[in-house]
Design an enzyme around this catalytic site. Structure first.
Site, PDB file in Angstrom:
ATOM      1  N   GLY A  31       0.802  -1.225   0.000  1.00 33.33           N
ATOM      2  CA  GLY A  31       0.000   0.000   0.000  1.00 33.33           C
ATOM      3  C   GLY A  31       0.831   1.270   0.000  1.00 33.33           C
ATOM      4  O   GLY A  31       2.027   1.248  -0.238  1.00 33.33           O
ATOM      5  N   PHE A  33       0.330   3.891  -2.156  1.00 30.32           N
ATOM      6  CA  PHE A  33       0.684   3.808  -3.573  1.00 30.32           C
ATOM      7  C   PHE A  33       1.422   5.031  -4.101  1.00 30.32           C
ATOM      8  O   PHE A  33       1.153   6.160  -3.722  1.00 30.32           O
ATOM      9  CB  PHE A  33      -0.587   3.609  -4.415  1.00 30.32           C
ATOM     10  N   HIS A  34       2.357   4.747  -5.004  1.00 32.45           N
ATOM     11  CA  HIS A  34       3.047   5.780  -5.778  1.00 32.45           C
ATOM     12  C   HIS A  34       3.073   5.286  -7.230  1.00 32.45           C
ATOM     13  O   HIS A  34       2.545   4.197  -7.535  1.00 32.45           O
ATOM     14  CB  HIS A  34       4.458   6.024  -5.230  1.00 32.45           C
ATOM     15  N   HIS A  37       3.913   1.550  -8.004  1.00 31.71           N
ATOM     16  CA  HIS A  37       2.808   0.600  -7.852  1.00 31.71           C
ATOM     17  C   HIS A  37       1.842   0.712  -9.044  1.00 31.71           C
ATOM     18  O   HIS A  37       1.393  -0.294  -9.598  1.00 31.71           O
ATOM     19  CB  HIS A  37       2.010   0.904  -6.583  1.00 31.71           C
ATOM     20  N   LYS A 149      12.715  -2.711  -8.755  1.00 32.28           N
ATOM     21  CA  LYS A 149      13.234  -1.912  -7.642  1.00 32.28           C
ATOM     22  C   LYS A 149      13.675  -2.832  -6.492  1.00 32.28           C
ATOM     23  O   LYS A 149      14.707  -2.622  -5.860  1.00 32.28           O
ATOM     24  CB  LYS A 149      12.134  -0.949  -7.187  1.00 32.28           C
ATOM     25  N   ASP A 150      12.860  -3.860  -6.232  1.00 38.92           N
ATOM     26  CA  ASP A 150      13.204  -4.862  -5.216  1.00 38.92           C
ATOM     27  C   ASP A 150      13.736  -6.084  -5.964  1.00 38.92           C
ATOM     28  O   ASP A 150      13.069  -7.115  -6.048  1.00 38.92           O
ATOM     29  CB  ASP A 150      11.966  -5.197  -4.393  1.00 38.92           C
ATOM     30  N   SER A 185       9.452   5.126  -3.632  1.00 40.03           N
ATOM     31  CA  SER A 185       9.307   4.168  -2.542  1.00 40.03           C
ATOM     32  C   SER A 185       8.339   4.750  -1.526  1.00 40.03           C
ATOM     33  O   SER A 185       8.337   5.966  -1.289  1.00 40.03           O
ATOM     34  CB  SER A 185      10.670   3.941  -1.867  1.00 40.03           C
ATOM     35  N   SER A 186       7.513   3.887  -0.945  1.00 42.38           N
ATOM     36  CA  SER A 186       6.602   4.365   0.113  1.00 42.38           C
ATOM     37  C   SER A 186       7.405   4.972   1.250  1.00 42.38           C
ATOM     38  O   SER A 186       6.934   5.859   1.957  1.00 42.38           O
ATOM     39  CB  SER A 186       5.763   3.205   0.635  1.00 42.38           C
ATOM     40  N   ARG A 187       8.645   4.503   1.436  1.00 38.96           N
ATOM     41  CA  ARG A 187       9.463   4.980   2.560  1.00 38.96           C
ATOM     42  C   ARG A 187      10.059   6.375   2.319  1.00 38.96           C
ATOM     43  O   ARG A 187      10.600   6.958   3.249  1.00 38.96           O
ATOM     44  CB  ARG A 187      10.596   3.986   2.857  1.00 38.96           C
TER      45      ARG A 187
END
Ligand code: AMP
Length: 280
Positions: A31, A33-34, A37, A149-150, A185-187
């Protein structure tokens, strides 16, 4: 767009879709989202699937002292974005149903999880493969979409799917970046304005590595890593955790670039851990 929170309802919906001859394209997420996603959802839609997106902040992939409690969450905004992206079903399971008290099973991929991020996040990939295996057996997708990305996660999931003979196609999609190169990134919301600037050293490192490899023809890994270390050392807010050049399939460290190579990095920017990678 339908929102489903119950596991059995998601399973019966998946069964009905399959019985009706539909193909299911699945995007698992945590979740917040950016555009990264959304690019996966868009790809699934373009491929003509019924698109299922899951949102589940999976507690078992976070280590002690990591950011499970503070991980950003915004279900209302995510629902709006998913609907706009043409998602058909948003699956939002509850932790208590995913991991009831008597829960005892996990899925472990060995070698590939012992390098890169795996060295610094013990148990992380076991948490990821376990939840993804569960989500696969709930959502029953034909195709599942993951971000490069991952990268290690993508390689590990491909291995799991092959090893367990899961009849699911895995698609890996390119990293979506901000205009200035920072990987979405969500972070990234954790970063202060100063840290946000400092975080650009990741993309600067990628550009320098590509230049060395592609324009200057340099193949010695230690030379490329030395330049990246220099770039990072100019940012007092940045502490690299690892900078490695490895084989993109085995993830084993290389000393010399023959053909395919992956540059993979994890750094702390202040208290926020960011990862990035690129092919060289
Ligand atoms: P997450 O919500 O962080 O677990 O990510 C869900 C999916 O989105 C994973 O397959 C990620 O690899 C992918 N993803 C995350 N960030 C990006 C990005 N910047 N570009 C493309 N895909 C991404």
């Amino acid at each position: 767009m339908k929102i489903i929170t119950s596991i059995s309802q998601m399973q019966s919906t998946a069964n009905a879709l399959r019985a009706a001859g539909k193909s299911i394209g699945f995007v698992p997420t945590m979740g917040f989202f950016h555009a990264g996603h959304l690019s996966l959802m868009e790809a699934a839609r373009q491929d003509g699937h019924t698109v299922v997106v899951s949102i589940f902040v999976n507690p078992i992939q976070f280590g002690p002292g990591e950011d499970f409690a503070t991980y950003p969450r915004d279900l209302d905004n995510d629902s709006r974005l998913a609907k706009e992206a043409g998602v058909d079903i948003l699956f939002v399971p509850q932790t208590s149903e995913m991991y009831p008290k008597q829960y005892q099973t996990s899925v472990v991929v060995k070698g590939l999880t012992e390098t890169l991020c795996g060295r610094f996040r013990p148990g992380h990939f076991e948490g990821v493969t376990t939840v993804v295996a569960k989500l696969f057996s709930i959502v029953k997708p034909h195709v599942a979409y993951f971000g490069q990305k991952d990268f290690q996660q993508l390689v590990v999931i491909r291995r799991m799917v092959q090893d367990l003979n899961l009849d699911i196609q895995i698609k890996g999609l390119p990293t979506v970046r901000e205009k200035d190169g920072l990987a979405m990134s969500s972070r990234n919301v954790y970063l202060s304005p100063e840290e946000r600037q400092a975080a650009l050293c990741l993309y600067r490192s990628i550009c320098r590595a590509r230049q060395m490899r592609e324009e200057e023809g340099i193949r010695e890994v230690r030379k490329i890593i030395a330049d990246i270390q220099k770039i990072m050392s100019l940012e007092p807010l940045v502490k690299p955790q690892y900078i490695e050049i490895c084989h993109p399939e085995t993830l084993q460290a290389l000393e010399y670039i023959e053909e395919a190579a992956l540059l993979a990095m994890a750094v702390y920017v202040g208290k926020t851990r960011l990862i990035d990678n690129c092919f060289l």
